[in-house]
Design a protein around this motif. Sequence first.
Motif, PDB file in Angstrom:
ATOM      1  N   LEU A   6      30.684  45.419  38.840  1.00 50.36           N
ATOM      2  CA  LEU A   6      31.980  45.700  38.225  1.00 50.36           C
ATOM      3  C   LEU A   6      32.998  44.667  38.654  1.00 50.36           C
ATOM      4  O   LEU A   6      32.930  44.139  39.744  1.00 50.36           O
ATOM      5  CB  LEU A   6      32.472  47.080  38.661  1.00 50.36           C
ATOM      6  CG  LEU A   6      31.561  48.221  38.286  1.00 50.36           C
ATOM      7  CD1 LEU A   6      32.011  49.487  38.975  1.00 50.36           C
ATOM      8  CD2 LEU A   6      31.576  48.403  36.805  1.00 50.36           C
ATOM      9  N   GLY A   7      33.980  44.405  37.809  1.00 53.51           N
ATOM     10  CA  GLY A   7      35.059  43.493  38.152  1.00 53.51           C
ATOM     11  C   GLY A   7      34.915  42.163  37.439  1.00 53.51           C
ATOM     12  O   GLY A   7      34.257  42.044  36.415  1.00 53.51           O
ATOM     13  N   VAL A  23      41.586  47.061  35.590  1.00 53.48           N
ATOM     14  CA  VAL A  23      42.642  47.959  36.036  1.00 53.48           C
ATOM     15  C   VAL A  23      42.008  49.061  36.855  1.00 53.48           C
ATOM     16  O   VAL A  23      40.960  49.590  36.502  1.00 53.48           O
ATOM     17  CB  VAL A  23      43.385  48.557  34.816  1.00 53.48           C
ATOM     18  CG1 VAL A  23      44.482  49.481  35.274  1.00 53.48           C
ATOM     19  CG2 VAL A  23      43.919  47.456  33.936  1.00 53.48           C
ATOM     20  N   ASN A  24      42.649  49.404  37.947  1.00 50.59           N
ATOM     21  CA  ASN A  24      42.143  50.464  38.805  1.00 50.59           C
ATOM     22  C   ASN A  24      42.613  51.812  38.256  1.00 50.59           C
ATOM     23  O   ASN A  24      43.738  52.211  38.476  1.00 50.59           O
ATOM     24  CB  ASN A  24      42.644  50.247  40.231  1.00 50.59           C
ATOM     25  CG  ASN A  24      42.054  51.229  41.197  1.00 50.59           C
ATOM     26  OD1 ASN A  24      41.081  51.890  40.894  1.00 50.59           O
ATOM     27  ND2 ASN A  24      42.642  51.323  42.359  1.00 50.59           N
ATOM     28  N   PHE A  25      41.773  52.477  37.501  1.00 52.74           N
ATOM     29  CA  PHE A  25      42.121  53.770  36.924  1.00 52.74           C
ATOM     30  C   PHE A  25      41.789  54.894  37.895  1.00 52.74           C
ATOM     31  O   PHE A  25      41.197  55.879  37.523  1.00 52.74           O
ATOM     32  CB  PHE A  25      41.361  53.988  35.614  1.00 52.74           C
ATOM     33  CG  PHE A  25      41.773  53.060  34.521  1.00 52.74           C
ATOM     34  CD1 PHE A  25      42.984  53.203  33.902  1.00 52.74           C
ATOM     35  CD2 PHE A  25      40.938  52.054  34.112  1.00 52.74           C
ATOM     36  CE1 PHE A  25      43.370  52.355  32.886  1.00 52.74           C
ATOM     37  CE2 PHE A  25      41.302  51.190  33.095  1.00 52.74           C
ATOM     38  CZ  PHE A  25      42.528  51.345  32.482  1.00 52.74           C
ATOM     39  N   SER A  26      42.151  54.747  39.156  1.00 59.08           N
ATOM     40  CA  SER A  26      41.831  55.776  40.137  1.00 59.08           C
ATOM     41  C   SER A  26      43.082  56.591  40.461  1.00 59.08           C
ATOM     42  O   SER A  26      44.190  56.225  40.092  1.00 59.08           O
ATOM     43  CB  SER A  26      41.266  55.151  41.413  1.00 59.08           C
ATOM     44  OG  SER A  26      42.267  54.427  42.076  1.00 59.08           O
ATOM     45  N   TYR A  31      43.068  49.306  45.856  1.00 60.83           N
ATOM     46  CA  TYR A  31      42.362  48.363  44.983  1.00 60.83           C
ATOM     47  C   TYR A  31      40.861  48.522  45.184  1.00 60.83           C
ATOM     48  O   TYR A  31      40.286  47.958  46.106  1.00 60.83           O
ATOM     49  CB  TYR A  31      42.824  46.947  45.320  1.00 60.83           C
ATOM     50  CG  TYR A  31      42.265  45.888  44.420  1.00 60.83           C
ATOM     51  CD1 TYR A  31      42.755  45.707  43.138  1.00 60.83           C
ATOM     52  CD2 TYR A  31      41.243  45.061  44.851  1.00 60.83           C
ATOM     53  CE1 TYR A  31      42.249  44.739  42.310  1.00 60.83           C
ATOM     54  CE2 TYR A  31      40.726  44.074  44.031  1.00 60.83           C
ATOM     55  CZ  TYR A  31      41.236  43.929  42.767  1.00 60.83           C
ATOM     56  OH  TYR A  31      40.733  42.964  41.941  1.00 60.83           O
ATOM     57  N   LEU A  32      40.234  49.322  44.333  1.00 59.44           N
ATOM     58  CA  LEU A  32      38.811  49.602  44.472  1.00 59.44           C
ATOM     59  C   LEU A  32      37.990  48.978  43.346  1.00 59.44           C
ATOM     60  O   LEU A  32      36.975  49.515  42.939  1.00 59.44           O
ATOM     61  CB  LEU A  32      38.576  51.114  44.510  1.00 59.44           C
ATOM     62  CG  LEU A  32      39.147  51.835  45.722  1.00 59.44           C
ATOM     63  CD1 LEU A  32      38.980  53.335  45.594  1.00 59.44           C
ATOM     64  CD2 LEU A  32      38.502  51.327  46.995  1.00 59.44           C
ATOM     65  N   ILE A  33      38.426  47.839  42.838  1.00 62.16           N
ATOM     66  CA  ILE A  33      37.693  47.148  41.784  1.00 62.16           C
ATOM     67  C   ILE A  33      36.606  46.302  42.432  1.00 62.16           C
ATOM     68  O   ILE A  33      36.807  45.698  43.465  1.00 62.16           O
ATOM     69  CB  ILE A  33      38.651  46.297  40.935  1.00 62.16           C
ATOM     70  CG1 ILE A  33      39.649  47.216  40.237  1.00 62.16           C
ATOM     71  CG2 ILE A  33      37.897  45.454  39.929  1.00 62.16           C
ATOM     72  CD1 ILE A  33      40.740  46.497  39.511  1.00 62.16           C
ATOM     73  N   GLY A  34      35.456  46.270  41.802  1.00 65.12           N
ATOM     74  CA  GLY A  34      34.320  45.523  42.340  1.00 65.12           C
ATOM     75  C   GLY A  34      33.197  46.478  42.679  1.00 65.12           C
ATOM     76  O   GLY A  34      33.208  47.645  42.305  1.00 65.12           O
ATOM     77  N   GLY A  35      32.223  45.983  43.393  1.00 60.70           N
ATOM     78  CA  GLY A  35      31.103  46.824  43.783  1.00 60.70           C
ATOM     79  C   GLY A  35      30.112  47.044  42.652  1.00 60.70           C
ATOM     80  O   GLY A  35      30.082  46.300  41.672  1.00 60.70           O
ATOM     81  N   LYS A  86      36.714  46.486  51.165  1.00 61.05           N
ATOM     82  CA  LYS A  86      37.939  46.961  50.510  1.00 61.05           C
ATOM     83  C   LYS A  86      38.056  48.476  50.607  1.00 61.05           C
ATOM     84  O   LYS A  86      39.160  49.009  50.673  1.00 61.05           O
ATOM     85  CB  LYS A  86      37.957  46.555  49.035  1.00 61.05           C
ATOM     86  CG  LYS A  86      38.266  45.108  48.801  1.00 61.05           C
ATOM     87  CD  LYS A  86      38.523  44.857  47.338  1.00 61.05           C
ATOM     88  CE  LYS A  86      37.227  44.633  46.627  1.00 61.05           C
ATOM     89  NZ  LYS A  86      37.389  44.248  45.226  1.00 61.05           N
ATOM     90  N   ALA A  87      36.942  49.188  50.595  1.00 61.62           N
ATOM     91  CA  ALA A  87      36.957  50.647  50.621  1.00 61.62           C
ATOM     92  C   ALA A  87      37.190  51.205  52.021  1.00 61.62           C
ATOM     93  O   ALA A  87      37.358  52.403  52.179  1.00 61.62           O
ATOM     94  CB  ALA A  87      35.636  51.190  50.065  1.00 61.62           C
TER      95      ALA A  87
END
Length: 134
Positions: A6-7, A23-26, A31-35, A86-87
Amino acid sequence: MELLALGVLQKITIIARAYSKFVNFSTTQVYLIGGYYGAGGNIKSNFLMAFATMLAWRVINFGWLMGAELRNMIMAVKWGTYYLLKASTTDAGYVQLGDPISDHNCWERPEDMDLLRMVYKIDQNQNHPGSDVA
């Protein structure tokens, strides 16, 4: 690995893929984009992403046999590891992004997904314990 990433991807070799989750739809401001997604659904779980450490050991032990794929394996390890870093913040650990029921029932491409995502975290607060994932 690229199918689950993702990302903003470094390179896209699979024609059906595009950049996803800009966009971080959390439900948090983290900022949890990626992974990577795992388990065939639209859920990111740190349990599933911990395989980045297993991949790292494979690169250490067998990297000399991988030839041209060694670079791709190193990028896959970095991608998962950067998300795990990041998490993990100083005051909380974000362990899962996505609702186990609604996100497993969502069958759209990650590139098209724009739902608000539930975020599960552990911290020192009694309402968010998590010794099993810490």
